[in-house]
Design a protein around this motif. Structure first.
Motif, PDB file in Angstrom:
ATOM      1  N   GLY A 169      18.514  -8.172   4.639  1.00  8.80           N
ATOM      2  CA  GLY A 169      19.399  -9.295   4.918  1.00  8.80           C
ATOM      3  C   GLY A 169      18.137  -9.851   3.604  1.00  8.80           C
ATOM      4  O   GLY A 169      17.416  -9.825   3.087  1.00  8.80           O
ATOM      5  N   ALA A 170      18.418 -11.204   3.834  1.00  6.66           N
ATOM      6  CA  ALA A 170      18.178 -12.684   2.588  1.00  6.66           C
ATOM      7  C   ALA A 170      16.902 -13.211   2.861  1.00  6.66           C
ATOM      8  O   ALA A 170      16.306 -13.932   2.458  1.00  6.66           O
ATOM      9  N   GLY A 171      16.822 -12.925   4.608  1.00  8.54           N
ATOM     10  CA  GLY A 171      15.196 -13.697   5.423  1.00  8.54           C
ATOM     11  C   GLY A 171      13.965 -13.538   4.652  1.00  8.54           C
ATOM     12  O   GLY A 171      13.679 -12.407   4.104  1.00  8.54           O
ATOM     13  N   GLN A 172      13.117 -14.290   5.491  1.00  8.50           N
ATOM     14  CA  GLN A 172      12.188 -14.069   4.877  1.00  8.50           C
ATOM     15  C   GLN A 172      11.049 -12.296   5.139  1.00  8.50           C
ATOM     16  O   GLN A 172      10.267 -12.232   4.870  1.00  8.50           O
ATOM     17  N   GLY A 173      11.771 -12.055   5.898  1.00  8.95           N
ATOM     18  CA  GLY A 173      11.636 -10.113   6.762  1.00  8.95           C
ATOM     19  C   GLY A 173      11.615  -9.568   5.532  1.00  8.95           C
ATOM     20  O   GLY A 173      10.572  -8.726   5.711  1.00  8.95           O
ATOM     21  N   LEU A 174      12.266  -9.990   4.503  1.00  9.76           N
ATOM     22  CA  LEU A 174      12.282  -8.843   3.378  1.00  9.76           C
ATOM     23  C   LEU A 174      11.384  -9.188   2.347  1.00  9.76           C
ATOM     24  O   LEU A 174      10.616  -8.310   2.955  1.00  9.76           O
ATOM     25  N   PHE A 178      15.604   0.719  13.520  1.00  9.98           N
ATOM     26  CA  PHE A 178      15.319   0.125  14.257  1.00  9.98           C
ATOM     27  C   PHE A 178      15.175  -1.784  13.322  1.00  9.98           C
ATOM     28  O   PHE A 178      15.351  -1.687  12.508  1.00  9.98           O
ATOM     29  N   ASP A 179      14.154  -2.493  14.284  1.00  3.26           N
ATOM     30  CA  ASP A 179      13.564  -3.561  13.269  1.00  3.26           C
ATOM     31  C   ASP A 179      12.343  -3.467  12.527  1.00  3.26           C
ATOM     32  O   ASP A 179      11.712  -3.309  13.355  1.00  3.26           O
ATOM     33  N   ALA A 180      12.663  -3.707  11.023  1.00  8.26           N
ATOM     34  CA  ALA A 180      11.554  -3.036  10.640  1.00  8.26           C
ATOM     35  C   ALA A 180      10.681  -4.708   9.645  1.00  8.26           C
ATOM     36  O   ALA A 180       9.877  -4.631   8.778  1.00  8.26           O
ATOM     37  N   GLY A 181      11.103  -6.028  10.432  1.00  9.97           N
ATOM     38  CA  GLY A 181      10.563  -7.195  10.009  1.00  9.97           C
ATOM     39  C   GLY A 181       9.914  -8.354  11.201  1.00  9.97           C
ATOM     40  O   GLY A 181      10.293  -7.880  12.231  1.00  9.97           O
ATOM     41  N   LYS A 182       9.222  -8.541  10.611  1.00  6.64           N
ATOM     42  CA  LYS A 182       8.172  -9.359  11.215  1.00  6.64           C
ATOM     43  C   LYS A 182       8.673 -10.404  11.749  1.00  6.64           C
ATOM     44  O   LYS A 182       8.089 -11.018  13.172  1.00  6.64           O
ATOM     45  N   SER A 191      17.341 -17.068  11.379  1.00  7.81           N
ATOM     46  CA  SER A 191      16.031 -18.675  11.270  1.00  7.81           C
ATOM     47  C   SER A 191      15.673 -18.724   9.864  1.00  7.81           C
ATOM     48  O   SER A 191      15.547 -17.791   9.283  1.00  7.81           O
ATOM     49  N   PHE A 192      14.506 -19.840  10.149  1.00 14.35           N
ATOM     50  CA  PHE A 192      13.464 -19.707   8.766  1.00 14.35           C
ATOM     51  C   PHE A 192      12.104 -20.257   9.166  1.00 14.35           C
ATOM     52  O   PHE A 192      12.613 -21.111  10.468  1.00 14.35           O
ATOM     53  N   THR A 193      11.369 -20.700   8.572  1.00 17.32           N
ATOM     54  CA  THR A 193       9.870 -21.577   8.921  1.00 17.32           C
ATOM     55  C   THR A 193      11.022 -22.878   8.149  1.00 17.32           C
ATOM     56  O   THR A 193      11.602 -23.374   7.060  1.00 17.32           O
ATOM     57  N   GLU A 194       9.744 -23.610   8.346  1.00 16.76           N
ATOM     58  CA  GLU A 194       9.505 -24.695   7.980  1.00 16.76           C
ATOM     59  C   GLU A 194       8.996 -25.176   6.364  1.00 16.76           C
ATOM     60  O   GLU A 194       8.423 -24.709   5.760  1.00 16.76           O
ATOM     61  N   GLY A 195      10.212 -25.130   5.762  1.00  9.90           N
ATOM     62  CA  GLY A 195      10.306 -25.255   4.180  1.00  9.90           C
ATOM     63  C   GLY A 195      10.636 -24.291   3.659  1.00  9.90           C
ATOM     64  O   GLY A 195      11.374 -24.186   1.864  1.00  9.90           O
ATOM     65  N   PHE A 196      10.625 -23.016   3.765  1.00 10.22           N
ATOM     66  CA  PHE A 196      11.782 -22.180   3.433  1.00 10.22           C
ATOM     67  C   PHE A 196      13.137 -21.416   4.131  1.00 10.22           C
ATOM     68  O   PHE A 196      12.639 -20.792   5.025  1.00 10.22           O
ATOM     69  N   THR A 197      13.810 -21.536   4.128  1.00 13.10           N
ATOM     70  CA  THR A 197      15.192 -20.926   4.245  1.00 13.10           C
ATOM     71  C   THR A 197      15.154 -19.393   4.283  1.00 13.10           C
ATOM     72  O   THR A 197      15.894 -19.245   4.699  1.00 13.10           O
ATOM     73  N   HIS A 198      15.058 -19.346   2.831  1.00 13.32           N
ATOM     74  CA  HIS A 198      15.670 -17.770   2.523  1.00 13.32           C
ATOM     75  C   HIS A 198      13.914 -17.187   2.044  1.00 13.32           C
ATOM     76  O   HIS A 198      13.242 -17.604   1.540  1.00 13.32           O
ATOM     77  N   ALA A 199      14.274 -15.972   1.558  1.00 13.02           N
ATOM     78  CA  ALA A 199      13.137 -15.436   0.519  1.00 13.02           C
ATOM     79  C   ALA A 199      12.396 -15.615  -0.801  1.00 13.02           C
ATOM     80  O   ALA A 199      13.501 -15.845  -1.168  1.00 13.02           O
TER      81      ALA A 199
END
Length: 547
Positions: A202-207, A422-426, A350-358
């Motif tokens: 996906g395009a989230g920070q987990g990538l 499996f989920d490989a993203g933290k 979801s996302f963190t403060e300041g960054f919505t995507h990887a």
């Protein structure tokens, strides 16, 4: 031994006189109060507020205490429908004996409940009432029925909002892609063909986190990902390209112009593009790599059913709403056996403060372009959108909103418990999958030989071309005839059969793409002049699309 003792031994409902009304003794339980049998249910009904277009479900009505008060309360509103639900055989028989035809109430079991939603647009909300203590014997099923009714009605109206906004675009893309699909390939060419682990990006920070973890262990990306089948959502393409990772497949479901940003710099990519039939038509023109189509039924439309029945549609994928969920579903269909693991990462919802995507995704790149002294690269605005809130993610607090949270919940309900997923993203929200660390991910990848290109699985066939051409031509003729009927009325040549209104209605129902995006387009109102005028304004656009 009296009759009530015999009845109890036979496990049959036994009538019991109380000080105020009749109660039932069944399986050693009183289903109404022993002192005032109907007082409680009458009080509940008296306190109810019942709006228009409400579906009322009466669970375990038994002796129908309170029904007179309920009918009195709803008699002035013809939009209210009442159904009684009973799953216990003995109590169903008891309720059937007391049911009166003039009440206009149908007694059903839970198995029959889905059938009452054939015309779900008749309802705007569901209200359920426990009519007796008989609900105790099937409490879990009744709770499921309650949630099912609410969710079915709620989902229908949510979908209507989407269709009003995008339904016209969905339909136009569908018809345009239908003309092109036979010249390409079906996603079915790859089903049950992949005999190695699959990773869905996906395009989230987990990538980014997974790739960074691999880099920290001094591992070469090529040595790992050359052994895995890689499926990427379109928004992740540019981020993977920055790491010199070429996916085997890219999944495209977006129908709007914004999706084209995902392919900047990737028009010559080697990845096979997996396109939804409603995806943007320009993608298949700009992307030079092979295309394979799949169908997501965005509406229960007659023209989709017709195309499917004559075999011109590619395989169906559930309308999951999110490209990430769609990619995960496709991955599971592609593996040749459940023994091969499927990993997902970047599906954070979801996302963190300041960054919505990887970093490297279109959203992050656009932020870089727009940054000034007053507008930083960090997108803090996103944290304060309406509906956003901070919740606990897998390992730390994250920001999410109602839509993203619903996608995560849907993912968990739909995919949790599937073997070797499996989920490989933290980062991100919990998806209900077991987590696999980067070390184990790498070990799994390196245990396989290098892959061959999935292009080898493509079948070259144009068998559907003739049937598709006939479908397109028939619909074009149908639209031209509707146009003539609306313009000339009884003067149309040949004359309307059996009459003008009936022929218009029959023809419109075959091409509901003309009106399904209307606010009232959930039903064909061929006797409504306003509706027909709006239909007439749509016809020329669709004739052009079919030409």
């Amino acid at each position: 031994m009296d009759n009530s003792d015999i009845t109890q031994k036979e496990n049959k409902p036994c009538p019991v006189e109380t000080g105020q009304g009749l109660s039932i003794l069944y399986k050693d339980r009183y289903l109404y109060s022993k002192y005032a049998a109907d007082r409680s249910i009458k009080q509940i009904i008296q306190n109810l507020t019942i709006p228009d277009s409400t579906l009322i479900l009466l669970f375990s009505p038994c002796l129908w205490h309170g029904i007179t008060e309920l009918l009195e309360k709803t008699k002035s509103n013809s939009d209210i429908r009442i159904f009684a639900v009973e799953d216990d055989t003995a109590l169903f028989e008891l309720a059937s004996k007391g049911l009166k035809p003039e009440w206009n109430i149908k007694l059903i079991t839970s198995k029959e409940l889905p059938s009452i939603f054939d015309k779900v647009y008749l309802f705007k909300r569901a209200l359920s009432i426990d009519m007796s203590g008989g609900t105790f014997f099937n409490s879990k099923q009744y709770e499921y029925d309650r949630i099912f009714a609410q969710d079915t009605i709620g989902q229908f109206w949510k979908n209507r909002v989407t269709l009003v906004k995008l339904g016209r675009l969905f339909s136009r893309n569908f018809l345009k892609n239908l003309k092109k699909a036979p010249a390409n390939h079906s996603i079915e060419d790859f089903y049950k063909k992949i005999d190695r682990p699959i990773v869905v990006f996906g395009a989230g920070q987990g990538l980014e986190e997974l790739l960074n973890s691999i880099h920290e262990q001094n591992k070469d990306f090529d040595s790992i990902f050359s052994r895995l089948c890689i499926i990427a959502v379109d928004a992740a393409l540019s981020a993977l390209k920055k790491h010199n990772i070429t996916p085997d497949f890219a999944v495209a479901v977006e129908s709007q112009l914004a999706s084209e940003k995902c392919y900047i710099g990737s028009t010559d990519m080697e990845s096979i593009l997996l396109c939804d039939m409603t995806s943007r038509i320009s993608l298949s023109k700009k992307i030079k790599s092979p295309h394979a189509f799949f169908t997501s039924e965005y509406d229960r439309a007659s023209f989709i059913d017709e195309a499917n029945s004559i075999g011109i549609l590619p395989p169906s994928v559930p309308p999951l709403g999110s490209v990430g969920l769609t990619a995960a579903f496709i991955a599971l269909q592609m593996r040749s056996s459940s023994m091969y693991p499927v990993f997902v990462t970047g599906l954070d919802f979801s996302f963190t403060e300041g960054f919505t995507h990887a970093r490297g995704t279109p959203a992050h790149t656009a932020r870089l372009f727009k940054s000034t002294r007053l507008v930083p690269v960090q997108n803090y605005d996103a944290c304060y959108r309406t509906g956003c809130k901070k919740v606990m993610g897998k390992t730390a607090p994250v920001i999410t909103d109602i839509t993203l949270k619903n996608y995560a919940d849907l993912f968990s309900r739909y995919f949790a418990g599937i073997p070797n997923l499996f989920d490989a993203g933290k980062s991100g929200l919990n998806l209900g999958l077991p987590f696999i660390p980067a070390k184990n991910f790498i070990e799994c990848a390196l245990s396989f030989q290098k892959k061959t290109s999935p292009v080898n699985f493509i079948k070259n066939s144009d068998e559907k071309t003739g049937a598709t051409r006939n479908f397109i031509e028939e619909h074009k003729k149908n639209l031209l005839r509707i146009k003539e009927l609306l313009s000339k009325g009884q003067s149309a040549n040949p004359p309307p059969k059996p009459d003008l209104q009936t022929e218009i209605k029959n023809r419109l129902e075959k091409c509901s793409y003309l009106y399904l995006h209307f606010p009232d387009g959930y039903v064909c109102k061929s006797d409504d002049l306003s509706f027909l005028k709006r239909v007439r304004s749509e016809i020329d656009f669709f004739i052009k699309d079919l030409s």
